[in-house]
Design a protein around this motif. Structure first.
Motif, PDB file in Angstrom:
ATOM      1  N   LYS A   6       0.798  -1.206   0.000  1.00 48.23           N
ATOM      2  CA  LYS A   6       0.000   0.000   0.000  1.00 48.23           C
ATOM      3  C   LYS A   6       0.843   1.273   0.000  1.00 48.23           C
ATOM      4  O   LYS A   6       0.311   2.371  -0.071  1.00 48.23           O
ATOM      5  CB  LYS A   6      -0.934   0.007   1.207  1.00 48.23           C
ATOM      6  N   SER A   7       2.149   1.152   0.141  1.00 46.54           N
ATOM      7  CA  SER A   7       3.016   2.321   0.121  1.00 46.54           C
ATOM      8  C   SER A   7       3.034   2.925  -1.276  1.00 46.54           C
ATOM      9  O   SER A   7       2.821   2.241  -2.271  1.00 46.54           O
ATOM     10  CB  SER A   7       4.438   1.931   0.529  1.00 46.54           C
ATOM     11  N   ARG A   8       3.308   4.229  -1.345  1.00 42.39           N
ATOM     12  CA  ARG A   8       3.387   4.889  -2.649  1.00 42.39           C
ATOM     13  C   ARG A   8       4.338   6.062  -2.573  1.00 42.39           C
ATOM     14  O   ARG A   8       4.524   6.674  -1.515  1.00 42.39           O
ATOM     15  CB  ARG A   8       2.009   5.376  -3.105  1.00 42.39           C
ATOM     16  N   ILE A   9       4.933   6.388  -3.692  1.00 41.30           N
ATOM     17  CA  ILE A   9       5.844   7.523  -3.780  1.00 41.30           C
ATOM     18  C   ILE A   9       5.035   8.797  -3.967  1.00 41.30           C
ATOM     19  O   ILE A   9       4.150   8.863  -4.822  1.00 41.30           O
ATOM     20  CB  ILE A   9       6.846   7.333  -4.935  1.00 41.30           C
ATOM     21  N   ILE A  10       5.349   9.812  -3.176  1.00 40.71           N
ATOM     22  CA  ILE A  10       4.688  11.106  -3.297  1.00 40.71           C
ATOM     23  C   ILE A  10       5.452  12.001  -4.267  1.00 40.71           C
ATOM     24  O   ILE A  10       4.860  12.664  -5.118  1.00 40.71           O
ATOM     25  CB  ILE A  10       4.581  11.779  -1.920  1.00 40.71           C
ATOM     26  N   LYS A  11       6.792  12.037  -4.150  1.00 46.88           N
ATOM     27  CA  LYS A  11       7.604  12.819  -5.073  1.00 46.88           C
ATOM     28  C   LYS A  11       9.045  12.368  -4.991  1.00 46.88           C
ATOM     29  O   LYS A  11       9.457  11.707  -4.032  1.00 46.88           O
ATOM     30  CB  LYS A  11       7.523  14.318  -4.758  1.00 46.88           C
ATOM     31  N   THR A  12       9.833  12.679  -5.984  1.00 48.50           N
ATOM     32  CA  THR A  12      11.276  12.491  -5.959  1.00 48.50           C
ATOM     33  C   THR A  12      11.933  13.824  -6.285  1.00 48.50           C
ATOM     34  O   THR A  12      11.373  14.631  -7.034  1.00 48.50           O
ATOM     35  CB  THR A  12      11.738  11.425  -6.972  1.00 48.50           C
ATOM     36  N   GLU A  13      13.120  14.056  -5.734  1.00 49.43           N
ATOM     37  CA  GLU A  13      13.822  15.308  -5.957  1.00 49.43           C
ATOM     38  C   GLU A  13      15.310  15.098  -5.731  1.00 49.43           C
ATOM     39  O   GLU A  13      15.711  14.137  -5.062  1.00 49.43           O
ATOM     40  CB  GLU A  13      13.289  16.384  -5.007  1.00 49.43           C
ATOM     41  N   PRO A  83      11.344   2.117  -1.676  1.00 48.03           N
ATOM     42  CA  PRO A  83      11.160   3.333  -2.465  1.00 48.03           C
ATOM     43  C   PRO A  83      12.029   3.426  -3.720  1.00 48.03           C
ATOM     44  O   PRO A  83      11.544   3.877  -4.764  1.00 48.03           O
ATOM     45  CB  PRO A  83      11.493   4.453  -1.471  1.00 48.03           C
ATOM     46  N   ASN A  86      10.237   1.440  -6.224  1.00 53.87           N
ATOM     47  CA  ASN A  86       8.789   1.655  -6.207  1.00 53.87           C
ATOM     48  C   ASN A  86       8.042   0.330  -6.360  1.00 53.87           C
ATOM     49  O   ASN A  86       7.136   0.183  -7.177  1.00 53.87           O
ATOM     50  CB  ASN A  86       8.363   2.628  -7.313  1.00 53.87           C
TER      51      ASN A  86
END
Length: 215
Positions: A6-13, A83, A86
């Motif tokens: 259920k985890s998900r990436i919100i953003k990468t930078e 992460p 993903n």
């Protein structure tokens, strides 16, 4: 337990080296065999304890019950969302070394913390600890040793194992028959899981031994 799927990436930078806690990105200048000067970009861990030759260990833990000698041995695996890829990854128990800790002690500690099982390093001293391994030496200096462990299911403490996970760890522990590990890896990939290199290498080695009748 919260599902790792259920985890998900919100953003990468981008991350500046000065802000990194666990690793750095470096450029190495070197000369090749013909004396030509070249450069190489890579990553380095910053967590290796002083005096240790490895960053961590992986644990090949085999479930066995002495009262049931004819039962198929099973290997402990885990599902953990990662992460960088993903994806939920099929892994073996693993962890980083603590200061002044032996690889064997690290393996038993990590196995207990992540799975709840109390294990023992195999009796054969020639097979307890693997050579140092590098997962991706073209990119990172991270290394480890595989520790080979058995878990006696007849022991009281292994009847209802309870992991001692940290607040940021969401790990699902399970087991599969050791002889079926290759087929299980194929099945997991078809289901959308990623396969950790240590699991894949163990599976491939078992399958090679079966097909070329090495044992």
């Amino acid at each position: 337990m919260a599902s790792p799927r259920k985890s998900r990436i919100i953003k990468t930078e981008p991350l500046d080296n000065k802000d990194a806690k666990w690793a750095t990105f470096i450029k190495t200048t070197y000369t090749d065999p013909e004396g030509v000067e070249r450069t190489w970009e890579s990553s380095e861990r910053t967590t290796r304890p002083k005096g240790s030759d490895i960053d961590g260990v992986g644990v090949a833990a085999i479930l066995q019950d002495p009262a049931k000698p004819d039962d198929e041995p099973r290997i402990i695996l885990q599902k953990q969302w990662r992460p960088p890829v993903n994806a939920t990854v099929i892994e073996v128990p693993a962890g980083l070394m603590d200061p002044d800790e032996s690889p064997e002690t690290c393996a038993i500690r990590e196995l207990k913390e992540e799975t709840g099982y109390t294990g023992e390093v195999v009796a054969d001293k020639s097979f307890q600890v693997s050579p140092i391994m590098y997962n991706d030496p073209g990119f990172c200096n991270t290394n480890l040793r595989m520790i080979h462990v058995t878990v006696d299911l007849s022991r009281l403490e292994n009847q209802n194992p309870q992991p001692e996970l940290e607040e940021n760890e969401f790990i699902e522990t399970f087991s599969v028959p050791l002889k079926d590990l290759w087929d299980e890896c194929i099945r997991f990939e078809q289901q959308g899981y990623a396969i950790d290199a240590r699991v894949g290498t163990l599976a491939e080695g078992i399958e090679l031994a079966k097909r070329w009748k090495l044992a």
